[in-house]
Design a protein around this motif. Structure first.
Motif, PDB file in Angstrom:
ATOM      1  N   GLN A 311      75.512  50.221  45.274  1.00 14.50           N
ATOM      2  CA  GLN A 311      75.519  50.413  46.159  1.00 14.50           C
ATOM      3  C   GLN A 311      75.272  49.645  47.196  1.00 14.50           C
ATOM      4  O   GLN A 311      74.285  49.123  46.575  1.00 14.50           O
ATOM      5  CB  GLN A 311      74.951  51.845  46.329  1.00 14.50           C
ATOM      6  CG  GLN A 311      73.595  52.362  46.610  1.00 14.50           C
ATOM      7  CD  GLN A 311      72.992  53.598  46.667  1.00 14.50           C
ATOM      8  OE1 GLN A 311      73.137  54.700  46.184  1.00 14.50           O
ATOM      9  NE2 GLN A 311      72.327  53.880  48.415  1.00 14.50           N
ATOM     10  N   ALA A 312      75.168  50.137  48.417  1.00 19.56           N
ATOM     11  CA  ALA A 312      74.746  48.271  49.537  1.00 19.56           C
ATOM     12  C   ALA A 312      72.750  49.115  49.646  1.00 19.56           C
ATOM     13  O   ALA A 312      72.352  49.993  49.977  1.00 19.56           O
ATOM     14  CB  ALA A 312      75.195  48.703  50.524  1.00 19.56           C
ATOM     15  N   ARG A 313      72.296  48.108  49.675  1.00 20.38           N
ATOM     16  CA  ARG A 313      70.684  47.979  49.322  1.00 20.38           C
ATOM     17  C   ARG A 313      70.632  46.922  50.285  1.00 20.38           C
ATOM     18  O   ARG A 313      70.576  45.732  50.078  1.00 20.38           O
ATOM     19  CB  ARG A 313      70.094  48.228  47.850  1.00 20.38           C
ATOM     20  CG  ARG A 313      70.905  48.897  46.968  1.00 20.38           C
ATOM     21  CD  ARG A 313      70.351  48.933  45.982  1.00 20.38           C
ATOM     22  NE  ARG A 313      70.766  49.446  44.829  1.00 20.38           N
ATOM     23  CZ  ARG A 313      71.035  50.992  44.758  1.00 20.38           C
ATOM     24  NH1 ARG A 313      69.706  52.433  45.061  1.00 20.38           N
ATOM     25  NH2 ARG A 313      71.453  51.220  43.821  1.00 20.38           N
ATOM     26  N   GLY A 314      69.125  48.165  51.587  1.00 22.11           N
ATOM     27  CA  GLY A 314      68.611  46.986  52.166  1.00 22.11           C
ATOM     28  C   GLY A 314      69.779  46.288  52.836  1.00 22.11           C
ATOM     29  O   GLY A 314      70.613  46.545  53.149  1.00 22.11           O
ATOM     30  N   GLY A 315      68.704  45.368  54.452  1.00 24.09           N
ATOM     31  CA  GLY A 315      69.529  44.127  55.006  1.00 24.09           C
ATOM     32  C   GLY A 315      70.563  44.538  56.231  1.00 24.09           C
ATOM     33  O   GLY A 315      70.134  46.004  56.767  1.00 24.09           O
ATOM     34  N   ALA A 316      71.428  44.576  56.607  1.00 23.00           N
ATOM     35  CA  ALA A 316      72.277  45.168  57.422  1.00 23.00           C
ATOM     36  C   ALA A 316      72.947  46.481  57.495  1.00 23.00           C
ATOM     37  O   ALA A 316      72.621  47.403  58.298  1.00 23.00           O
ATOM     38  CB  ALA A 316      73.188  43.870  57.730  1.00 23.00           C
ATOM     39  N   CYS A 317      72.940  47.073  56.111  1.00 21.39           N
ATOM     40  CA  CYS A 317      72.967  48.201  56.242  1.00 21.39           C
ATOM     41  C   CYS A 317      72.130  49.226  56.375  1.00 21.39           C
ATOM     42  O   CYS A 317      72.394  50.294  56.913  1.00 21.39           O
ATOM     43  CB  CYS A 317      74.052  48.866  54.286  1.00 21.39           C
ATOM     44  SG  CYS A 317      75.517  48.114  54.508  1.00 21.39           S
ATOM     45  N   ALA A 318      71.336  49.086  55.884  1.00 16.55           N
ATOM     46  CA  ALA A 318      69.013  49.635  56.286  1.00 16.55           C
ATOM     47  C   ALA A 318      69.362  49.373  57.998  1.00 16.55           C
ATOM     48  O   ALA A 318      69.000  50.818  58.550  1.00 16.55           O
ATOM     49  CB  ALA A 318      68.961  48.580  54.988  1.00 16.55           C
ATOM     50  N   ALA A 319      69.708  48.427  58.145  1.00 11.73           N
ATOM     51  CA  ALA A 319      69.591  48.217  59.334  1.00 11.73           C
ATOM     52  C   ALA A 319      70.855  49.559  60.714  1.00 11.73           C
ATOM     53  O   ALA A 319      70.123  49.983  61.641  1.00 11.73           O
ATOM     54  CB  ALA A 319      69.390  47.106  60.519  1.00 11.73           C
ATOM     55  N   SER A 320      71.618  49.363  60.382  1.00 16.86           N
ATOM     56  CA  SER A 320      72.762  50.359  60.701  1.00 16.86           C
ATOM     57  C   SER A 320      72.584  51.906  60.456  1.00 16.86           C
ATOM     58  O   SER A 320      73.251  52.574  61.548  1.00 16.86           O
ATOM     59  CB  SER A 320      74.538  49.091  60.063  1.00 16.86           C
ATOM     60  OG  SER A 320      74.530  49.062  60.419  1.00 16.86           O
ATOM     61  N   THR A 321      72.177  52.309  59.819  1.00 13.70           N
ATOM     62  CA  THR A 321      71.778  53.715  59.080  1.00 13.70           C
ATOM     63  C   THR A 321      71.013  53.993  59.059  1.00 13.70           C
ATOM     64  O   THR A 321      70.617  55.340  58.259  1.00 13.70           O
ATOM     65  CB  THR A 321      72.760  53.799  57.859  1.00 13.70           C
ATOM     66  OG1 THR A 321      72.543  53.207  57.018  1.00 13.70           O
ATOM     67  CG2 THR A 321      74.639  52.770  58.038  1.00 13.70           C
TER      68      THR A 321
END
Length: 415
Positions: A311-321
């Motif tokens: 899965q997506a981990r950290g970065g822009a995904c973490a900031a968005s969700t």
């Protein structure tokens, strides 16, 4: 009675002072005789509270006397309402603005309708992005050459670089405006449709492979120099959906539109050449041929989990969700970091070979067939009467715009 008289006097003095300033002033084309195809395209979405009328108030009359949309801030300064998208840096701060004036978005596209009615190429409103920098130090390949020539330039540019739709997967014609004036006499003011790479295909961002997508619109779009580097689903699968213990590489989504533009006279002589690169981090799309609309959304990937647990981990995904705690963030949600607001323009090479003049040329919308007299669908170009060749040392510039933030809490895709 004295105060109104003083007001009139001050207004008159202000006009006189403007008239006495050095340098040319942007032309005034008078009242509009009609609207360009690019005018009035925007309508508010679910996350916008400005009206279409408030948006259309930001307009300018072009050389063809039609009304065009132009730069506006993301937030209307009078009402405080949000348009939800950005057009880059306010051009009014550019040292070139007094001369070139407001930029009509879609002028080159409009002229193509006249020059070749069978080759219609209109673009959406969101993609017009302005960048500029005053007093840019140029370089010539070595510290010694840089010190010897010490050339500085004012640069103002605009590219239609839509990074939210499927358009650029196949379409290589994108409106480019390029103004540059340098201390060594190099100067050009160009508006054209830049043919960026090959129509119908793009270059994949994560491995440099060519991805063939389908026919362009218009189907007879010419090939051009440069390339459009865009991510696709394979880049997402490889670099963003990663096992536990790894961090996603969101740099795989980076788009680089590398232009290569020549202005040529009727006899084929290259009057000017320039090749700025337009970079975008965290766009709101990638190519996914498995989807009906062939457009994948990075924000949707933030919620994916593969059968293997990747899965997506950290970065822009973490900031968005909120590190996965906020569910249901959509493509056009202002909370999504995938909004195409992080941009850089690499100035690169600027070559002029026009020592005998004239300075004013009229070309077709692609910058070709330059003549001294206008013709139907032609665009007026300015090229300084100079040859700036220094025996192989080309006038080149750095990247500009990387430290500016064009987002904000209410800007969102499409943008």
């Amino acid at each position: 009675m004295v105060l109104p008289s003083m007001q009139r006097l001050c207004a008159l003095l202000f006009i006189i002072l403007l008239a006495c300033q050095d340098g040319p002033v942007a032309p005034d084309y008078g009242a509009a005789t009609g609207n360009a195809a690019s005018f009035g395209l925007w309508a508010p979405g679910a996350n916008d509270d400005c009206t279409a009328a408030q948006h259309d108030a930001y307009s300018v009359v072009g050389p063809d006397h039609k009304r065009y949309p132009t730069w506006h801030p993301p937030i209307d300064p009078v009402s405080g309402c949000s348009f939800g998208h950005d057009h880059g840096r306010d051009p009014r701060g550019s040292a070139l603005y007094r001369e070139v004036g407001a930029i009509p978005f879609g002028y080159a596209n409009e002229q193509l309708d006249v020059y070749d009615p069978l080759t219609t190429r209109h673009e959406d409103h969101f993609g017009h992005k302005i960048e500029w920098q005053n007093d840019v130090p140029m370089h010539f390949g070595s510290d010694a050459a840089d010190a010897l020539f010490a050339v500085r330039c004012d640069v103002l540019t605009k590219l239609h670089q839509g990074t939210h739709s499927k358009d650029a997967f196949t379409n290589n014609l994108h409106e480019l405006v390029y103004h540059i004036r340098c201390s060594d006499g190099t100067e050009m003011h160009i508006t054209m449709l830049a043919a960026i790479g090959t129509p119908g295909e793009f270059v994949r961002s994560c491995d440099g492979a060519t991805v063939v997508v389908g026919p362009a619109t218009p189907p007879n779009s010419p090939d051009g120099g440069g390339q459009r580097i865009i991510p696709d689903r394979s880049c997402v699968d490889r670099d963003i959906l990663v096992p536990a213990g790894q961090s996603s590489n969101f740099g795989t989504l980076h788009e680089s539109w590398q232009t290569s533009n020549a202005i040529r006279a009727e006899n084929g002589h290259t009057l000017a050449f320039f090749n700025p690169y337009f970079q975008v981090s965290l766009p709101s799309r990638f190519h996914d041929p498995a989807l009906t609309g062939i457009v994948g959304r990075p924000i949707d990937v933030c919620y994916e989990v593969t059968p293997a647990g990747n899965q997506a981990r950290g970065g822009a995904c973490a900031a968005s969700t909120g590190n996965g705690t906020v569910l249901g963030v959509k493509f056009d949600d202002p909370r999504s970091a995938f909004d195409g607001t992080d941009r850089v323009v690499d100035i690169n090479s600027n070559f002029v070979d026009n020592p005998g003049g004239p300075e004013t040329w009229y070309t077709d919308p692609f910058g070709k067939h330059g003549r001294t007299d206008p013709f139907p669908g032609s665009i007026r170009q300015f090229i300084a009467r100079i040859n700036n060749d220094r025996g192989g040392l080309e006038l080149a510039g750095p990247g500009i715009g990387g430290q500016r933030e064009y987002g904000g809490p209410r800007v969102h895709a499409p943008n």
